[in-house]
Every structure is written in structure tokens, then in C-alpha cells.
Design a protein around this motif. Structure first.
Motif, PDB file in Angstrom:
ATOM      1  N   LEU A  85     -51.915  89.344  18.941  1.00 47.35           N
ATOM      2  CA  LEU A  85     -52.847  88.388  19.554  1.00 47.35           C
ATOM      3  C   LEU A  85     -53.602  89.086  20.692  1.00 47.35           C
ATOM      4  N   VAL A  86     -54.738  89.635  20.316  1.00 50.34           N
ATOM      5  CA  VAL A  86     -55.555  90.430  21.241  1.00 50.34           C
ATOM      6  C   VAL A  86     -56.713  89.579  21.773  1.00 50.34           C
ATOM      7  N   GLY A  87     -57.181  88.643  20.959  1.00 47.67           N
ATOM      8  CA  GLY A  87     -58.400  87.887  21.269  1.00 47.67           C
ATOM      9  C   GLY A  87     -58.278  87.091  22.539  1.00 47.67           C
ATOM     10  N   SER A  88     -59.130  87.394  23.487  1.00 45.93           N
ATOM     11  CA  SER A  88     -59.213  86.667  24.755  1.00 45.93           C
ATOM     12  C   SER A  88     -60.225  87.409  25.619  1.00 45.93           C
ATOM     13  N   ILE A  89     -60.512  86.838  26.770  1.00 44.51           N
ATOM     14  CA  ILE A  89     -61.549  87.412  27.633  1.00 44.51           C
ATOM     15  C   ILE A  89     -60.903  88.455  28.549  1.00 44.51           C
ATOM     16  N   PRO A  90     -61.478  89.659  28.646  1.00 44.71           N
ATOM     17  CA  PRO A  90     -60.906  90.644  29.576  1.00 44.71           C
ATOM     18  C   PRO A  90     -61.398  90.443  31.017  1.00 44.71           C
ATOM     19  N   ARG A  91     -60.735  91.073  31.990  1.00 43.87           N
ATOM     20  CA  ARG A  91     -61.234  91.089  33.375  1.00 43.87           C
ATOM     21  C   ARG A  91     -62.500  91.923  33.442  1.00 43.87           C
ATOM     22  N   THR A  94     -68.481  88.751  33.811  1.00 48.10           N
ATOM     23  CA  THR A  94     -68.935  87.647  34.664  1.00 48.10           C
ATOM     24  C   THR A  94     -69.131  86.402  33.806  1.00 48.10           C
ATOM     25  N   ILE A  95     -68.520  85.296  34.240  1.00 43.87           N
ATOM     26  CA  ILE A  95     -68.674  84.029  33.508  1.00 43.87           C
ATOM     27  C   ILE A  95     -69.221  83.001  34.496  1.00 43.87           C
ATOM     28  N   ASN A  96     -70.313  82.342  34.122  1.00 43.53           N
ATOM     29  CA  ASN A  96     -70.970  81.348  34.995  1.00 43.53           C
ATOM     30  C   ASN A  96     -71.177  81.897  36.409  1.00 43.53           C
ATOM     31  N   GLY A  97     -71.638  83.130  36.506  1.00 45.31           N
ATOM     32  CA  GLY A  97     -71.959  83.723  37.807  1.00 45.31           C
ATOM     33  C   GLY A  97     -70.748  84.213  38.585  1.00 45.31           C
ATOM     34  N   LYS A  98     -69.520  84.009  38.058  1.00 48.20           N
ATOM     35  CA  LYS A  98     -68.320  84.457  38.798  1.00 48.20           C
ATOM     36  C   LYS A  98     -67.680  85.637  38.080  1.00 48.20           C
ATOM     37  N   LYS A  99     -67.502  86.741  38.828  1.00 45.58           N
ATOM     38  CA  LYS A  99     -66.858  87.899  38.201  1.00 45.58           C
ATOM     39  C   LYS A  99     -65.351  87.630  38.107  1.00 45.58           C
ATOM     40  N   GLY A 104     -54.970  86.620  36.989  1.00 41.63           N
ATOM     41  CA  GLY A 104     -54.702  85.199  37.245  1.00 41.63           C
ATOM     42  C   GLY A 104     -55.931  84.337  36.966  1.00 41.63           C
ATOM     43  N   ASP A 105     -57.155  84.921  37.216  1.00 39.68           N
ATOM     44  CA  ASP A 105     -58.388  84.159  36.954  1.00 39.68           C
ATOM     45  C   ASP A 105     -58.499  83.819  35.473  1.00 39.68           C
ATOM     46  N   LEU A 106     -57.805  84.587  34.658  1.00 39.11           N
ATOM     47  CA  LEU A 106     -57.919  84.394  33.208  1.00 39.11           C
ATOM     48  C   LEU A 106     -57.001  83.283  32.697  1.00 39.11           C
ATOM     49  N   LEU A 107     -56.070  82.857  33.581  1.00 41.32           N
ATOM     50  CA  LEU A 107     -55.028  81.925  33.132  1.00 41.32           C
ATOM     51  C   LEU A 107     -55.583  80.724  32.385  1.00 41.32           C
ATOM     52  N   LYS A 108     -56.498  80.014  33.064  1.00 45.81           N
ATOM     53  CA  LYS A 108     -56.994  78.766  32.483  1.00 45.81           C
ATOM     54  C   LYS A 108     -57.927  79.071  31.309  1.00 45.81           C
ATOM     55  N   ILE A 109     -58.765  80.142  31.464  1.00 43.52           N
ATOM     56  CA  ILE A 109     -59.763  80.452  30.432  1.00 43.52           C
ATOM     57  C   ILE A 109     -59.052  80.829  29.129  1.00 43.52           C
ATOM     58  N   ASN A 110     -58.082  81.734  29.251  1.00 42.44           N
ATOM     59  CA  ASN A 110     -57.465  82.255  28.023  1.00 42.44           C
ATOM     60  C   ASN A 110     -56.266  81.435  27.557  1.00 42.44           C
ATOM     61  N   GLY A 111     -55.581  80.791  28.506  1.00 43.98           N
ATOM     62  CA  GLY A 111     -54.346  80.084  28.147  1.00 43.98           C
ATOM     63  C   GLY A 111     -54.557  79.095  27.008  1.00 43.98           C
ATOM     64  N   LYS A 130     -42.935  88.381  13.799  1.00 44.27           N
ATOM     65  CA  LYS A 130     -42.953  88.890  15.173  1.00 44.27           C
ATOM     66  C   LYS A 130     -44.381  88.787  15.706  1.00 44.27           C
ATOM     67  N   ILE A 131     -44.481  88.430  16.958  1.00 45.64           N
ATOM     68  CA  ILE A 131     -45.790  88.190  17.565  1.00 45.64           C
ATOM     69  C   ILE A 131     -45.878  89.023  18.841  1.00 45.64           C
ATOM     70  N   LEU A 132     -46.944  89.810  18.957  1.00 47.03           N
ATOM     71  CA  LEU A 132     -47.162  90.603  20.174  1.00 47.03           C
ATOM     72  C   LEU A 132     -48.451  90.119  20.831  1.00 47.03           C
ATOM     73  N   VAL A 133     -48.323  89.588  22.047  1.00 46.97           N
ATOM     74  CA  VAL A 133     -49.510  89.123  22.775  1.00 46.97           C
ATOM     75  C   VAL A 133     -50.025  90.261  23.655  1.00 46.97           C
ATOM     76  N   VAL A 134     -51.289  90.590  23.456  1.00 43.93           N
ATOM     77  CA  VAL A 134     -51.953  91.643  24.232  1.00 43.93           C
ATOM     78  C   VAL A 134     -52.939  91.007  25.214  1.00 43.93           C
ATOM     79  N   GLY A 135     -53.617  89.936  24.783  1.00 46.50           N
ATOM     80  CA  GLY A 135     -54.638  89.281  25.608  1.00 46.50           C
ATOM     81  C   GLY A 135     -54.043  88.779  26.918  1.00 46.50           C
ATOM     82  N   ASN A 136     -54.754  88.996  28.000  1.00 47.01           N
ATOM     83  CA  ASN A 136     -54.244  88.644  29.331  1.00 47.01           C
ATOM     84  C   ASN A 136     -54.536  87.202  29.730  1.00 47.01           C
ATOM     85  N   PRO A 137     -53.711  86.649  30.612  1.00 51.60           N
ATOM     86  CA  PRO A 137     -52.462  87.161  31.181  1.00 51.60           C
ATOM     87  C   PRO A 137     -51.357  87.089  30.122  1.00 51.60           C
TER      88      PRO A 137
END
Ligand code: NAD
Ligand code: LMR
Length: 331
Positions: A85-91, A94-99, A104-111, A130-137
């Protein structure tokens, strides 16, 4: 020949591009296993995977089976043996003007992504998948996915092998030993700047790496900071998060689960805490792991944790409990 079904999310992303040929080539699952790839992307991107599929065909791997692209995770998850599970937004983007600066900023977006992925894999994936999560957090995403999968026969892990490799690389250049001689490199806790890479339990020829280095200042400051902040250093240098090394670590994690671990060594990944080493149950925590001849993954027990390390383990535990609290509505 045996066949396995491997699901990869974020397959059109940077890590996906580095990962897929190595999953298909025989390197990861062996030269006698046909790998069917089930590639997942968001609807806006899924068509791009046609290019990836053409490239995979053009590699001419004997071990590549069927390759399919999906934007529906429930269809993609059918009968999977492995899910990366790699798919998610990396650090760094910039999203909506916020870098997005911190994981931790990714928690809500990717969770949120991991609720449906968990449900799909838990209900449609094979038992014992077996499941390996790569996408952060990664740790907390894995907790969300595992909770929604609700399938005790499956094993959910979050990736910390990249951190272990980073730690080995620093040690190798400090004491001038080949990386292959460095064993039992443990990353305790979260894949975040609170992680604790443990040089007291890391070994070179059965001797503790910290006692070989004999430079407490380097271990507690330079080494720790370099490993904890390596992801950010790469983002700053390259303008994008690590991809080749992340894909490599994912491949190594899969291989480590398929090969029994040698005595005196371990592999690093985060799994559900069972209370070992006084880590509270109910969080996905980086532990020293061993895979057994029977294909089970176990936490290696009985390693010594000194008072300095204990403090570090508590810091990363606290962060994971806070992350869990922050996504309580998703669990
Ligand atoms: P990327 O932006 O190049 O690719 C991510 C891909 O995921 C994109 O193609 C995007 O369309 C896709 N995606 C987004 N949401 C999706 C969903 N719901 N389903 C399927 N696909 C989806 O990013 P990348 O460089 O490949 O990194 C991916 C993730 O891996 C990031 O979160 C990054 O922070 C993380 N990462 C983790 C580690 C680690 O050690 N655990 C190391 C490096 C990167
Ligand atoms: C890494 O460690 O390289 C990744 O987790 C990317 C990041 O955000 O640090």
C-alpha cells in the motif's frame, strides 16, 4: 509454477515505478513463482497505468503473469496474497496553498484512504495475506487499514526497513565495515523523526555496534539525527521524497518475510504491538522481527533495553498514541 497475486496501490507514482519491475522479475518471490500484478490508482490517474503495463510487458520477465489496472479497490483486492500500500500523498507538496511539511500533516489526508483499502483487503484478500504499508504516516495508516480489514489471519506491517538501511549505511561508513556484516539493526517505534535506531543491539560479528564505535556523542547526536531526519534531507535535496531506496526497502521487507531469519539477526518492520517490551497494545510499532520456517512473523524477545533506550521508546510510543487519538474517528 506457483502463482501469486500482488496488489500495489499508488502504482503510477514514483515508488511504484521503481517497485513494479522488481516485483515482476523473479527477484522478490523467486524464479519459480508467477506474479500477477493488480495495480491500483485513483480514477484521474488510472489510465496512465497502461503505459506502465506496456513497459512491464517489454521487460520480458518469465515470471510476470497477468497485469491489470484498477481504480476500484474492492475489485483489485480479490484473492490477493500480498498488498503493498504505497498510494498516498507524500510530504513536500503543496495542497490548498499549504506546504505539507511533517508526516503528521498527512494523518487526516491519507488516513481516510486506508479505511476502504482495509475493508477491501480484509474481505476480498486471501486469508494469510500479508500487507505492507509504505504510504505515510505508515504506522497509523496500517492501524487504520488493519482495523477495517478485521481479519486476524492477515498480517499488517508498516515499513521501517528503509530506516534500518539508512542506519546501516551510517554505521558502515563510520566504522568501515561492509553493510553485509551489520546485523540486527532495529528501528523501534514510528516511521517518523521519533523512531529509535538501536546501536546497542545492532551487531557486527556478534559484538554490539555501540561498543565498537565507542563514541557516545556521535551515536546520540549525529547518527540519531541523521537517521531520524533522512527522509526530510532527501526531500530537501531532490525536491521529492525518496523513491528508489523506498522501493528497495519494500522489496527487502517482502523477501525477509519469505526467508527464515538467521539467529543473531532480525528484520525491521512495524507490526501490531502485543505488549512486548512494555509497548502498549493496539499500536503499530517498529520491533525486531523474525520470520520462522513455517512462514510466521514473530517479535524477537529478550533483548536488553537500557534506560536511555527506554526513554526513546517511550517518546515514539507517545507519538503513536497521539496519532491514534488524532484519527480516532477513522478507527
Ligand atoms: P507519488 O506522489 O509519486 O505517488 C503516489 C501515488 O499514489 C500517486 O500516483 C497517486 O495518484 C496515488 N494515490 C493517491 N491516493 C491513492 C489511492 N487512494 N489509491 C491508489 N492510489 C492512490 O508518491 P511516492 O513518492 O510514490 O510516495 C508514496 C508514499 O510513500 C508517500 O506517502 C510517501 O511519503 C511514502 N513513503 C514512505 C516511505 C517509508 O519508508 N515508509 C519512504 C518513502 C516514501
Ligand atoms: C522517507 O523516510 O523517505 C519517507 O517517509 C518520506 C518522508 O516524508 O520522509
Amino acid at each position: 509454477m506457483k502463482e501469486i497475486n500482488v496488489l500495489v496501490t499508488g502504482a503510477a507514482g514514483q515508488i511504484g515505478y521503481a517497485l513494479l519491475p522488481r516485483l515482476a522479475s523473479g527477484e522478490t518471490f523467486g524464479s519459480n513463482v508467477i506474479v500477477n500484478l493488480r495495480l491500483v490508482e485513483i480514477p484521474e490517474v488510472v489510465e496512465k497505468l497502461n503505459g506502465t503495463i506496456m513497459e512491464l510487458e517489454d521487460c520480458g520477465f518469465n515470471t510476470l503473469g497477468k497485469v491489470e489496472a484498477f481504480s476500484d479497490i474492492y475489485k483489485a483486492a480479490e484473492e490477493v496474497d500480498w498488498a503493498l500500500l504505497v498510494g498516498s500523498i507524500p510530504r513536500g507538496i503543496t495542497i490548498n496553498g499549504k506546504k505539507i511539511e511533517e508526516r503528521g500533516d498527512l494523518l487526516k489526508i491519507n488516513g481516510g484512504i486506508f479505511t476502504d483499502q482495509g475493508k477491501a483487503i480484509g474481505s476480498k484478500g486471501k486469508n494469510n495475506a500479508k500487507i505492507l504499508v509504505v504510504g505515510n504516516p505508515a504506522n497509523t495508516n496500517a492501524l487504520i487499514g488493519m482495523t477495517h480489514a478485521n481479519n486476524a489471519s492477515q498480517t499488517w506491517m508498516a515499513m521501517t526497513a528503509l530506516d534500518a538501511n539508512r542506519a546501516k549505511a551510517q554505521v558502515s561508513s563510520k566504522i568501515n565495515v561492509p553493510i553485509s556484516e551489520i546485523n540486527q539493526m532495529i528501528i523501534w517505534g514510528n516511521h517518523s523523526p521519533t523512531m529509535y535506531p538501536d546501536l546497542d543491539n545492532a551487531l557486527v560479528k556478534n559484538e554490539s555496534v555501540s561498543s565498537i564505535i565507542k563514541d557516545e556523542g556521535w551515536i546520540k547526536n549525529d547518527f540519531l539525527e541523521t537517521v531520524q531526519q533522512r527522509g526530510k534531507a532527501i526531500i530537501d535535496a531532490r525536491g521529492a521524497s525518496s523513491a528508489a531506496s523506498a522501493a528497495n526497502a519494500a522489496i527487502e521487507t517482502v523477501k525477509a518475510t519469505l526467508t527464515p531469519t538467521k539467529n543473531g539477526d532480525c528484520f525491521s518492520a512495524a507490526i501490531l504491538s502485543d505488549g512486548s517490551y512494555d509497548v502498549p497494545e493496539g499500536i503499530i510499532y517498529g520491533f525486531p522481527l523474525r520470520s520462522t520456517k513455517e512462514g510466521k512473523i514473530e517479535i524477537i524477545q529478550g533483548l536488553e533495553i537500557n534506560s536511555y533506550a527506554k526513554e526513546k521508546l517511550e517518546i515514539t510510543t507517545r507519538e503513536l498514541l497521539e496519532e491514534k487519538e488524532a484519527v480516532s474517528e477513522l478507527i
